[in-house]
Design a protein around this motif. Structure first.
Motif, PDB file in Angstrom:
ATOM      1  N   ASP A 365       0.810  -1.205  -0.074  1.00  0.00           N
ATOM      2  CA  ASP A 365       0.111  -0.052  -0.092  1.00  0.00           C
ATOM      3  C   ASP A 365       0.914   1.208  -0.029  1.00  0.00           C
ATOM      4  N   ILE A 366       0.728   2.377  -1.001  1.00  0.00           N
ATOM      5  CA  ILE A 366       1.390   3.347  -1.180  1.00  0.00           C
ATOM      6  C   ILE A 366       0.572   4.625  -0.681  1.00  0.00           C
ATOM      7  N   ARG A 367       0.872   5.067   0.411  1.00  0.00           N
ATOM      8  CA  ARG A 367      -0.136   6.604   0.527  1.00  0.00           C
ATOM      9  C   ARG A 367       0.839   7.580   1.032  1.00  0.00           C
ATOM     10  N   LEU A 368       1.182   8.334  -0.087  1.00  0.00           N
ATOM     11  CA  LEU A 368       1.968   9.405   0.120  1.00  0.00           C
ATOM     12  C   LEU A 368       1.127  10.843   0.024  1.00  0.00           C
ATOM     13  N   ASP A 369       1.289  11.736   1.175  1.00  0.00           N
ATOM     14  CA  ASP A 369       0.526  12.978   1.135  1.00  0.00           C
ATOM     15  C   ASP A 369       0.968  13.758  -0.372  1.00  0.00           C
ATOM     16  N   GLN A 370      -0.018  14.184  -1.176  1.00  0.00           N
ATOM     17  CA  GLN A 370       0.156  14.731  -2.304  1.00  0.00           C
ATOM     18  C   GLN A 370       1.000  16.051  -2.185  1.00  0.00           C
TER      19      GLN A 370
END
Length: 504
Positions: A365-370
């Motif tokens: 799962d990749i969740r980087l804040d934009q």
């Protein structure tokens, strides 16, 4: 200590040279001015003494004879007595006149230096003494009731002659004092002429000396400055091996030494930067070699063949496209710094490839804040962390595992976290890994990829940034990456202020 040594090395400062030059020009003229001033003071003193002497003498020259003759005549004719004459405002006491005259001309004897004037003063004082004796004689005669005719004869034959002689002595004294005044004036004019001649000659000599001294001092100042200027020109052109050769012992020599130290330090720093750049390129190359190795490529191609044989052509095509994108992102057109957005694409391609191979055991799962997308990061920074989570965490677990990649901006820094629920590490093994990643990557015995990332972060951003590892046996591992919030368009790592603005 260094400052004191520098001060001791400055023996002939520019200030001292300028003071020396000023003294060379001013001191002789100052001495001449003092000489002229002394001469003028002597002349003024002598002139004032002579004028004072003449003034005193003139005061008696005009009235002494008349007052003495008149007073004695009226004493002889019986108009007034010796005891009463002091009360008559129209007459003068002869004894008082004689006493005052003797005191005045005795003082002149002490102040007069001219020989002829002294001679006439001595004569006058002798005549004053004689006159006093004649007056005594007349007083005694008057008290004894003397003959009138005899007293008149005394006036005519002695008193009048003596007062005439005294007046003549005063006039001669005034005459010779006037001549002395003329002599003093001539001496002064002579001294002024000599002074003017001496001043002209000395001025010409001083001009030559000042010009020569100024030339030497200016040469001693300008030549080292020119040497320093030439050296700075060469440094500006990129030649940091040049050194200023200044042999004076003044501030310019200290400045030249500082310049040489600066050039040496710059040369050392540039050499170190080049070594660091070369070292970084070697590390990047080694990292690429580690990542693009035959084993990884073989396994990927083998997976593609397996998909084709299984008539899963769409997945095979997707895997080829993903592999192509992976290599394209790895190369990054030669750039060493990319955006976090590009780094995310690279990680996503890598995980998609590995996900096809390990789909039975791998979830991610990749969740980087934009908000972090436009900030910079060295390329191939997250991929070694993900690879480490896969090969040393998930595969060792021998069960389905999960890799989570998270990123956010925290004030002036960016935190990127790679977490897995794999095998984890014992405390001793964790401490050893922590020590290994703090060493230069070429000396690392294990965890080369992590050490490589940590060393590159230190080189780009400083020792305060880098990796932090947390792990528990059987519960997984978390690797936290901390870097400054620097936008990709900026030059140098200037952190963001936390509100999307760049700090100055």
């Amino acid at each position: 200590m260094a400052h004191n040594q520098k001060k001791r090395s400055i023996r002939f400062s520019i200030r001292r040279k300028l003071v020396l030059m000023s003294l060379t020009a001013v001191l002789p003229f100052l001495l001449l001015a003092m000489y002229l001033l002394t001469s003028m003071l002597n002349y003024s003193r002598n002139y004032d003494d002579i004028v004072n002497n003449i003034t005193i003498a003139n005061s008696y020259n005009l009235v002494f004879k008349e007052e003495m003759d008149e007073s004695l005549y009226k004493l002889v004719v019986g108009y007034v007595s010796f005891d009463e004459i002091a009360q008559d405002p129209a007459l003068q006491d002869p004894y008082k006149l004689i006493r005052d005259c003797r005191e005045a001309f005795s003082r002149l004897m002490d102040m007069t230096t001219e020989g002829e004037s002294m001679m006439w003063l001595q004569s006058m004082l002798r005549n004053i003494d004689t006159l006093e004796k004649r007056v005594d004689y007349m007083r005694e005669s008057a008290l004894a009731g003397g003959n009138y005719n005899e007293n008149i004869q005394e006036l005519d034959n002695n008193i009048y002659i003596l007062t005439e002689l005294i007046q003549e002595d005063i006039q001669y004294y005034i005459h010779y004092q006037t001549r002395s005044m003329e002599k003093v004036s001539r001496q002064l004019h002579q001294q002024i002429n000599q002074f003017l001649i001496l001043c002209s000659v000395l001025a010409a000599a001083l001009v030559l000396m000042v010009v020569g001294t100024t030339f030497l001092i200016a040469k001693g100042i300008l030549q080292p400055i020119q040497e320093l200027y030439d050296a700075t020109e060469k440094v500006a052109e990129g030649d940091f091996s040049v050194r200023a050769r200044i042999h004076t012992r003044d501030e310019i020599a200290a400045l030249g030494q500082g310049f040489n130290n600066m050039a040496e330090n710059i040369q050392t720093l540039i050499h170190k930067i080049r070594e660091d750049e070369e070292k970084m390129r070697r590390m990047d190359l080694r990292l690429l070699q580690e990542q693009i190795n035959p084993h990884f490529l073989y396994n990927t191609l083998d997976t593609i063949v397996w998909l084709i044989e299984g008539n899963e052509t769409d997945q095979a095509v997707n895997m080829v496209i993903t592999l192509s994108g992976f290599f394209r992102l790895v190369l990054s057109k030669g750039k060493e710094i990319i955006t976090i957005r590009e780094e995310e694409k690279h990680i996503r391609s890598y995980l998609e490839i590995q996900g096809m191979r390990y789909r039975d055991i791998l979830e991610y799962d990749i969740r980087l804040d934009q908000t972090v997308y436009d900030f910079q990061i060295p390329k191939l920074t997250l991929q070694p962390l993900v690879e480490n989570a896969l090969y040393h965490g998930i595969k060792y677990k021998r069960a389905r595992g999960y890799i989570h990649i998270h990123g956010e901006k925290d004030g002036n820094i960016i935190r990127l976290v790679v977490r897995d629920n794999g095998a984890g590490m014992e405390r001793e093994e964790l401490e050893q890994l922590r020590r290994e990643i703090q060493r230069p990557c070429k000396e690392a015995e294990k965890g080369f990829g992590l050490a490589n990332v940590n060393e590159r972060i230190h080189m780009y951003f400083g020792e305060e940034y880098g990796l932090r590892i947390h792990s528990d046996k059987g519960r997984g591992t978390m690797v936290e990456l901390v870097i400054p919030a620097v936008r990709i368009a900026e030059e140098g790592p200037r952190p963001d202020d936390g509100a999307g603005r760049k700090q100055d």
